[in-house]
Write a protein that holds these residues in place. Structure first.
Motif, PDB file in Angstrom:
ATOM      1  N   VAL B  46     -10.068  -0.807  16.525  1.00 54.61           N
ATOM      2  CA  VAL B  46     -11.520  -0.979  16.415  1.00 54.61           C
ATOM      3  C   VAL B  46     -11.902  -0.737  14.961  1.00 54.61           C
ATOM      4  N   TRP B  47     -12.607  -1.723  14.383  1.00 57.07           N
ATOM      5  CA  TRP B  47     -12.975  -1.591  12.968  1.00 57.07           C
ATOM      6  C   TRP B  47     -14.166  -0.646  12.825  1.00 57.07           C
ATOM      7  N   ASP B  48     -13.965   0.362  12.016  1.00 57.55           N
ATOM      8  CA  ASP B  48     -15.034   1.337  11.753  1.00 57.55           C
ATOM      9  C   ASP B  48     -16.225   0.606  11.112  1.00 57.55           C
ATOM     10  N   ARG B  49     -17.408   0.759  11.709  1.00 52.61           N
ATOM     11  CA  ARG B  49     -18.567  -0.007  11.242  1.00 52.61           C
ATOM     12  C   ARG B  49     -19.057   0.453   9.865  1.00 52.61           C
ATOM     13  N   GLU B  50     -18.817   1.712   9.533  1.00 47.32           N
ATOM     14  CA  GLU B  50     -19.246   2.228   8.229  1.00 47.32           C
ATOM     15  C   GLU B  50     -18.244   1.876   7.142  1.00 47.32           C
ATOM     16  N   LYS B  51     -16.978   1.920   7.508  1.00 45.10           N
ATOM     17  CA  LYS B  51     -15.937   1.870   6.472  1.00 45.10           C
ATOM     18  C   LYS B  51     -15.397   0.479   6.219  1.00 45.10           C
ATOM     19  N   ILE B  52     -15.500  -0.405   7.220  1.00 43.74           N
ATOM     20  CA  ILE B  52     -14.923  -1.745   7.040  1.00 43.74           C
ATOM     21  C   ILE B  52     -16.072  -2.745   7.054  1.00 43.74           C
ATOM     22  N   VAL B  53     -16.355  -3.282   5.845  1.00 41.65           N
ATOM     23  CA  VAL B  53     -17.576  -4.085   5.693  1.00 41.65           C
ATOM     24  C   VAL B  53     -17.270  -5.362   4.892  1.00 41.65           C
ATOM     25  N   ILE B  54     -18.228  -6.271   4.945  1.00 42.46           N
ATOM     26  CA  ILE B  54     -18.109  -7.489   4.147  1.00 42.46           C
ATOM     27  C   ILE B  54     -18.476  -7.146   2.699  1.00 42.46           C
ATOM     28  N   ALA B  55     -17.727  -7.688   1.743  1.00 42.07           N
ATOM     29  CA  ALA B  55     -17.984  -7.389   0.326  1.00 42.07           C
ATOM     30  C   ALA B  55     -17.707  -8.631  -0.509  1.00 42.07           C
ATOM     31  N   GLN B  56     -18.120  -8.529  -1.759  1.00 41.46           N
ATOM     32  CA  GLN B  56     -17.880  -9.656  -2.671  1.00 41.46           C
ATOM     33  C   GLN B  56     -17.086  -9.158  -3.868  1.00 41.46           C
ATOM     34  N   ILE B  57     -16.110  -9.939  -4.271  1.00 40.99           N
ATOM     35  CA  ILE B  57     -15.343  -9.584  -5.467  1.00 40.99           C
ATOM     36  C   ILE B  57     -16.109 -10.091  -6.678  1.00 40.99           C
ATOM     37  N   VAL B  58     -16.435  -9.197  -7.589  1.00 38.32           N
ATOM     38  CA  VAL B  58     -17.248  -9.613  -8.734  1.00 38.32           C
ATOM     39  C   VAL B  58     -16.402  -9.793  -9.989  1.00 38.32           C
ATOM     40  N   GLU B  59     -15.252  -9.177 -10.040  1.00 41.87           N
ATOM     41  CA  GLU B  59     -14.382  -9.392 -11.200  1.00 41.87           C
ATOM     42  C   GLU B  59     -12.945  -9.049 -10.817  1.00 41.87           C
ATOM     43  N   VAL B  60     -12.006  -9.825 -11.352  1.00 41.74           N
ATOM     44  CA  VAL B  60     -10.590  -9.524 -11.146  1.00 41.74           C
ATOM     45  C   VAL B  60      -9.984  -9.283 -12.517  1.00 41.74           C
ATOM     46  N   ARG B  61      -9.389  -8.076 -12.658  1.00 43.59           N
ATOM     47  CA  ARG B  61      -8.834  -7.712 -13.968  1.00 43.59           C
ATOM     48  C   ARG B  61      -7.336  -7.469 -13.848  1.00 43.59           C
ATOM     49  N   ALA B  62      -6.674  -7.557 -14.994  1.00 43.81           N
ATOM     50  CA  ALA B  62      -5.236  -7.296 -15.012  1.00 43.81           C
ATOM     51  C   ALA B  62      -4.969  -5.812 -14.758  1.00 43.81           C
ATOM     52  N   HIS B  63      -3.841  -5.531 -14.095  1.00 41.23           N
ATOM     53  CA  HIS B  63      -3.413  -4.148 -13.899  1.00 41.23           C
ATOM     54  C   HIS B  63      -2.698  -3.720 -15.174  1.00 41.23           C
ATOM     55  N   PRO B  64      -3.007  -2.530 -15.696  1.00 41.44           N
ATOM     56  CA  PRO B  64      -2.416  -2.150 -16.994  1.00 41.44           C
ATOM     57  C   PRO B  64      -0.904  -2.029 -16.937  1.00 41.44           C
ATOM     58  N   ASN B  65      -0.329  -1.701 -15.802  1.00 45.71           N
ATOM     59  CA  ASN B  65       1.112  -1.425 -15.768  1.00 45.71           C
ATOM     60  C   ASN B  65       1.905  -2.368 -14.882  1.00 45.71           C
ATOM     61  N   ALA B  66       1.265  -3.370 -14.282  1.00 43.25           N
ATOM     62  CA  ALA B  66       2.019  -4.202 -13.326  1.00 43.25           C
ATOM     63  C   ALA B  66       1.510  -5.625 -13.368  1.00 43.25           C
ATOM     64  N   ASP B  67       2.469  -6.570 -13.437  1.00 43.02           N
ATOM     65  CA  ASP B  67       2.090  -7.985 -13.441  1.00 43.02           C
ATOM     66  C   ASP B  67       1.755  -8.484 -12.059  1.00 43.02           C
ATOM     67  N   ARG B  68       2.365  -7.868 -11.031  1.00 42.24           N
ATOM     68  CA  ARG B  68       2.193  -8.394  -9.693  1.00 42.24           C
ATOM     69  C   ARG B  68       1.041  -7.726  -8.954  1.00 42.24           C
ATOM     70  N   LEU B  69       0.257  -6.925  -9.671  1.00 44.15           N
ATOM     71  CA  LEU B  69      -0.942  -6.322  -9.085  1.00 44.15           C
ATOM     72  C   LEU B  69      -2.133  -6.680  -9.960  1.00 44.15           C
ATOM     73  N   VAL B  70      -3.322  -6.711  -9.355  1.00 44.82           N
ATOM     74  CA  VAL B  70      -4.553  -6.877 -10.142  1.00 44.82           C
ATOM     75  C   VAL B  70      -5.556  -5.817  -9.695  1.00 44.82           C
ATOM     76  N   LEU B  71      -6.580  -5.642 -10.541  1.00 42.99           N
ATOM     77  CA  LEU B  71      -7.672  -4.734 -10.169  1.00 42.99           C
ATOM     78  C   LEU B  71      -8.875  -5.608  -9.830  1.00 42.99           C
ATOM     79  N   ALA B  72      -9.439  -5.389  -8.652  1.00 45.50           N
ATOM     80  CA  ALA B  72     -10.611  -6.175  -8.252  1.00 45.50           C
ATOM     81  C   ALA B  72     -11.804  -5.239  -8.138  1.00 45.50           C
TER      82      ALA B  72
END
Lengths: 341, 855
Positions: B46-72
């Motif tokens: 059961v998805w927690d109504r407070e904790k699991i919500v619809i959101a929008q990604i406003v920026e995707v940035r490079a991860h400082p230490n990993a190529d295969r990860l990003v910061l959103a």
């Protein structure tokens, strides 16, 4: 002489005291009361005595004889009692050992469940009517309001024979038509047990051959409420008074309205479990009011006559009743299964 | 059929809980077999109504230490005044990487955002393993939240990238409200084709809950050229194709469908492909009308090749032997029973079953022709079976659809294609309605409702139920026909059947609807009180049950075997013989090679069963009473006489400590005389006298150990020790097997009706023994018969053989038989009485059988 007799008596009685077994007792009897015993010899020799001596000695002799006989009888009784006592204490069996087995045959659970169902239906006036296994398409489908290529034919995966129009019956329903043809215009209450055949992959709940028991009531005042009441009664009697029955609308081409009959799950009492697939209910029969077309095909006027019909799977009922997990057991004929009945 | 609740709500407001709704549908004939929950209570996750919500990604940035990860940077609403309410998420989702380094996004993707403490499925574990989101560092960057994949939410097994929602997904809404769902899995019965769609189920829900149905709009607003300038349709066989509609949508762009549609299709059990394909499927699930789409340019090219300015679609029966390649790239041969969709060049589809490969839409399609037609359901079923081409479309057509649905489905499809793939719709709907359906009206006498259901229902209530199902119901009380007895006016309801109902033709159909919607649980239960029919015995069944009981009583167990077997399996009973040449009932479509014919005998399968049980049972004693199937000359149906078959093998006595030297090897084996004893016990129980046993030869049995049972000159059956060669064909241990099979109908025919019971004798019987020596070849049955004949009409009552002896003392080729003779009379017998009879017997034995008294 008198003294001699007393001596014999004393000796004999003393000897008797030492006797503890039957054969020794017999020896004693021969020795002291036998024909050649001193006492008997003495009594036999009475005639040789003088007339004066004879009464006293004779009397004494008979007294000794009576005394010895009485003592002997007592001893016999005592030994018999002792021996009985001995056997009662020494002859104990291990009553916990199993008894000598008797070969006992068993009826197949098909027969057992059918008999139970026959008995319940008989008390409601339904009697057994049996019909053939190999049927015509006409009786198995067409007269039951299922024309060729009707979508309802999807409900039965049929085994066909190489003779056109001849099939293995997919349900006991063709027997309804046979019974109507035989009994029209009388009212009818019959059950129609028999083997049915469907082209299905064999699984724990389905087989290519299975028992079915159809029921048919035809009369002039038979109503849907009667069907529901009768099915509830049957379910209560075969499964026990605590079981609930419910009816779901359904579809069969030969009945309208059609219902499915469910009983509350015995395993969970209706709260939901794996046996009832978490519904709380188990399906036991399909049923309905005989379709006017079927009544007509059986020779009855649907404007005057009405009726109900039902079909149930005795194997399924046996499985629910006795907790049998797999329908294939009925066909496996393994004595380790059959001997449990 | 799978019915997502969120989709159902398009057409009806729900007033019941999902479980209550499922129950009502089930009782009304649409059995809900299962409910699958997604994210809402009832679900495993059961998805927690407070904790699991619809959101929008406003920026995707490079991860400082990993190529295969990003910061959103994720905006999940609330006090979202620029920047402050953003959450930083570390993610490896490949479907975000293309946004990396683009700076602030204008229309960043909408996602499902899970905050710290959320419970989700672990995307990296196989299967569904729950985990709780906890703060952690991923390659040196703090992470306490997540953007979710479908797998993490339990929506599917998809974990390649995160779930990207449609643009209009509302930021901040609990995911449970936007994506949470329950899917009802409904078993659709053959007569409820109407409910094989979301709209159809909604209609039932509306009737059952008293809610109005929100009818979909079927309004086409074409702006392109007139559709009939683009295509012509000719129906040559209107009996098989009553209606054919077409629309054209031009300049469409093929793309993946939006998330909401892909999600609905998946919940309905259909894999999304591309917008054009998905629309066809969607409309079929939505309103129930199957749709076919053609690449219009391919049709046009074919037409132009013939010099035509536009394609002409011709609907006709195939010519025998005509061939075409269907969508699945299989070339198929057709015949005049199959309906083809053709153009001027030839076949382009099998009507209602499958389209053709040549005119199929593909990735380059820009102009689409939409077909929504109606077909004869029986013809569709025949073609589906013949071509072995089952499909969702064919199964819907095969249950019977109303022609009214074709234009509706077509309009829905055209609008939806335009909505998803752009383009313009040609003006108008090409509608060739060659064989219009008649409106069905049914007159329902109100009294009939009571006659069938058994209780009174007000006429207004009946009308209201029917109207809730979109029937029109007109009550007519004015008929002044009076029944003589009760003078109640005869009410009737004239009912007009709505066009989505193809299953209603008479009053009974309506009464079923009334009972179903009123509620079967509300119908009063009654006991039968109709006239009791004549009660009849069933002697054939009674006899069968009696025989079963008698055999069980002597220690045999009943088995039941399959009617279907093979001639080869039965030929094992006849080694080296000409196989059974009587014809078998042969199955045209056997399920396996082992079940191809109906049996002639029970014995072959009974031996199999006995052999199988011998593996774990020292003693096996079995019988079966069942039908065999014998082809006759009299007609197409076989005779189905019953047979009784028995098999005995193994130890005579069950294993027990009470037996001297209770070892298995010491035990004597069941033999011929055990079997004969069982048969005699059966005959005795049936009060059958006069059975006799003829020694015969039979290929199934051991020579010299085989007998035929004859009663009243009727051959009842053969039994004996099974021939070693036959025994070897089964998996028996090294031990004798005795068996027999009897004609149960013949046995039933010789059984006397009621047997009379004699008085118990008042005077004592005299017995004496008689031992005699005869030639070995003289059958005991003959000796017995001679004794009884000699003592006929005397006090001799019984002669029972109690000893049989062969040995040197009495000479080679001889045997001694000892009989106990029982004499009984209605006075006390003397030795002199008996001596006289005995003399007669001895004399007769000597004269007829050359028997010598044994000193």
């Amino acid at each position: 002489m008198i003294d001699q007799l007393s001596a014999i008596e004393q000796e004999a009685l003393a000897a008797l005291q030492a006797v503890n077994a039957k054969d020794a007792l017999e020896n004693w009897r021969v020795t002291y009361l036998g024909k050649k015993s001193p006492l008997m010899t003495a009594l036999g020799d009475l005639g040789k005595l003088s007339r004066e001596e004879r009464p006293a000695i004779g009397k004494r002799g008979n007294e000794v004889k009576s005394a010895l006989e009485a003592a002997y009888a007592d001893r016999v009784e005592a030994i018999r009692k002792a021996e009985l006592q001995h056997s009662l204490t020494a002859g104990a069996l291990d009553v916990t050992l199993p008894g000598r087995p008797r070969s006992r045959g068993r009826l197949h659970p098909h027969t057992l469940i059918l008999r139970e169902m026959y008995a319940i239906w008989a008390e409601m006036g339904f009697q057994v009517y049996r019909a053939r296994d190999v049927e015509t398409d006409e009786y198995n489908f067409e007269l039951l309001n299922i024309p060729p290529h009707h979508p309802a034919r999807d409900m039965w995966d049929t085994f066909y024979t190489v003779t056109p129009g001849v099939i293995l019956r997919t349900h006991t329903s063709p027997g309804q038509i046979h019974a109507m043809h035989e009994y029209c215009p009388q009212p009818i209450r019959v059950i129609l047990p028999g083997m049915c055949y469907r082209y299905e992959q064999i699984s724990a709940s389905k087989g290519i051959q299975f028992l079915q028991m159809e029921g048919l009531a035809v009369g002039q005042h038979i109503r849907l409420g009667d069907l529901l009441g009768t099915m509830s009664e049957f379910s209560r009697r075969i499964f026990g008074p605590d079981r609930q029955t419910r009816f779901r609308a359904s579809y069969f081409p030969f009945t309208e309205p059609s219902v499915e009959v469910d009983v509350s799950c015995a395993n969970c009492g209706g709260t939901g479990c794996g046996v009832c697939k978490y519904t709380g209910w188990l399906e036991i029969a399909g049923a309905g009011m005989v379709h006017p077309t079927v009544l007509k095909n059986g020779g009855y006027d649907p404007a005057v006559h009405s009726g109900f019909a039902f079909g149930m799977g005795p194997e399924r009922i046996a499985m629910l009743k006795w907790g049998i997990s797999d329908i294939r057991y009925f066909w496996g004929n393994d004595l380790r299964f059959l001997e449990q009945f | 059929m799978k019915v997502p609740i969120s989709w159902l709500k398009d057409y009806v407001d729900l007033t019941l809980s999902i479980e209550e709704l499922a129950k009502r549908l089930t009782l009304a004939g649409m059995e809900v077999e299962h409910i699958e929950y997604y994210g809402v209570p009832g679900s495993d996750l059961v998805w927690d109504r407070e904790k699991i919500v619809i959101a929008q990604i406003v920026e995707v940035r490079a991860h400082p230490n990993a190529d295969r990860l990003v910061l959103a940077d994720v905006d999940c609403g609330g006090a979202a005044s620029a920047g402050t309410a953003l959450h930083q998420v570390v993610t490896g989702a490949p479907n975000l990487f293309h946004l990396k380094g683009q700076g602030r996004l204008d229309q960043g993707p909408k996602v499902v955002f899970a905050k710290e403490g959320s419970v989700l499925y672990d995307g990296h574990e196989a299967g569904r393993v729950k985990m709780t989101l906890k703060p952690a560092k991923l390659r040196g960057v703090k992470s306490d939240s997540m953007v979710c994949s479908e797998k993490e939410l339990g929506l599917s097994d998809e974990h390649e990238g995160i779930l990207l929602l449609d643009e209009d997904a509302p930021i901040g809404m609990p995911a449970a409200d936007y994506l949470g769902d329950a899917v009802l899995d409904i078993a659709i019965l053959p007569n409820v084709a109407r409910a094989a769609s979301i709209l159809g189920v909604a209609r039932e829900v509306a009737a059952l809950t008293g809610q109005p149905l929100k009818q979909p709009l079927y309004e086409l607003h074409g702006t392109g050229p007139q559709v009939n300038e683009g295509v012509k349709v000719e129906i040559l066989d209107p009996d098989l194709c009553p209606r054919f509609t077409a629309t054209i949508v031009r300049d469409v762009k093929i793309a993946p469908s939006p998330y909401w549609l892909r999600r609905r299709l998946r919940l309905a059990g259909q894999r999304p492909i591309s917008n054009l394909v998905d629309v066809s499927n969607y409309v079929m699930f939505d309103v129930g009308q199957p749709i076919h789409t053609f690449d219009y340019d391919k049709l046009l090219k074919r037409a132009q090749a013939r010099g035509d300015d536009r394609p002409t679609i011709i609907v006709r029966r195939a010519k025998t032997g005509e061939r075409m390649t269907t969508l699945d790239n299989v070339e198929r041969e057709l015949n005049s029973e199959n309906l083809m969709i053709c153009d001027a060049l030839g076949p382009i589809g099998v009507g209602g079953v499958m389209g053709g490969l040549e005119t199929e839409i593909d990735d380059h399609t820009t102009n689409v022709l939409i077909e929504a037609a109606n077909f004869n359901f029986i013809n569709i079923r025949k073609t589906t079976q013949q071509l072995k081409l089952p499909s969702e479309a064919a199964s819907r057509f095969g249950r019977g659809l109303h022609p009214a649905m074709a234009p509706r489905g077509n309009i829905r499809a055209a609008i939806l294609i335009q909505q998803l793939a752009g383009g313009t719709i040609d003006t108008g709907l090409l509608d060739n309605y060659a064989n219009p359906a008649e409106t069905v009206t049914v007159t329902l006498p109100v009294a009939e409702v009571k006659r069938v259901l058994g209780f009174d229902l007000e006429v207004e209530k009946i009308a209201q139920i029917l109207e809730s199902l979109e029937f029109t119901a007109e009550i007519t009380n004015q008929k002044h026909l009076h029944r003589a007895a009760d003078a109640v006016p005869v009410s009737e309801i004239v009912v007009t059947v709505p066009d989505h109902r193809t299953d209603i033709s008479g009053p009974h159909d309506l009464i079923e609807e009334i009972a179903r919607i009123y509620g079967l649980d509300r119908i009063p239960l009654t006991a039968l009180n109709d006239e009791m029919p004549p009660q009849r015995n069933n002697p054939s069944l009674a006899f069968e049950e009696r025989a079963r009981d008698l055999l069980v009583r002597v220690g045999l167990s009943e088995v039941v075997t399959y009617a279907m077997t093979t001639p080869q399996a039965e030929a094992k009973l006849l080694p080296g013989e000409r196989p059974d040449d009587r014809p078998f009932v042969m199955i045209a479509n056997p399920i396996s090679a082992e079940r191809s014919h109906l049996r002639h005998t029970l014995l072959a399968q009974l031996l199999e069963v006995a052999a199988a049980n011998s593996r774990h049972h020292a003693q096996v004693a079995l019988f079966s009473i069942d039908k065999v199937y014998l082809v006759t000359e009299d007609g197409p149906l076989p005779d189905e006489p019953r047979r009784l078959s028995l098999v005995l093998t193994g130890a005579r006595e069950p294993e027990s400590w009470t037996r001297a030297g209770g070892h298995e090897s010491d035990r004597t084996a069941l033999d011929f005389y055990d079997l004969k004893g069982a048969i005699e016990a059966l005959l005795d129980g049936l009060h059958l006298d006069g059975a006799h046993y003829e020694p015969i030869e039979h290929p199934t049995y051991y020579p010299g150990r085989t007998a035929r049972l004859v009663i009243d000159d009727r051959h009842i059956g053969v039994f004996g020790e099974v021939h070693p060669q036959v025994r070897e064909g089964y998996d028996f241990p090294e031990q004798p097997v005795v068996a027999g099979e009897f004609d149960f109908e013949a046995l039933m025919a010789v059984v006397p009706g009621v047997s009379r019971i004699s008085d118990v004798p008042r005077f004592p019987a005299l017995t004496e023994d008689l031992a005699l020596i005869v030639e070995d070849k003289v059958p005991a049955e003959k000796v017995q018969a001679t004794i009884m004949a000699a003592g006929a009409d005397t006090a001799l009552k019984r002669a029972q053989v109690f000893d049989v002896f062969k040995g040197e003392q009495i000479g080679v080729g001889k045997k001694s038989l000892a009989y106990r003779l029982t004499y009984q009379a209605d006075h006390t017998l003397t030795d002199a009485d008996v001596a006289k009879i005995r003399e007669q017997i001895v004399k007769r034995l000597r004269e007829e059988l050359n028997a010598v008294l044994r000193g």
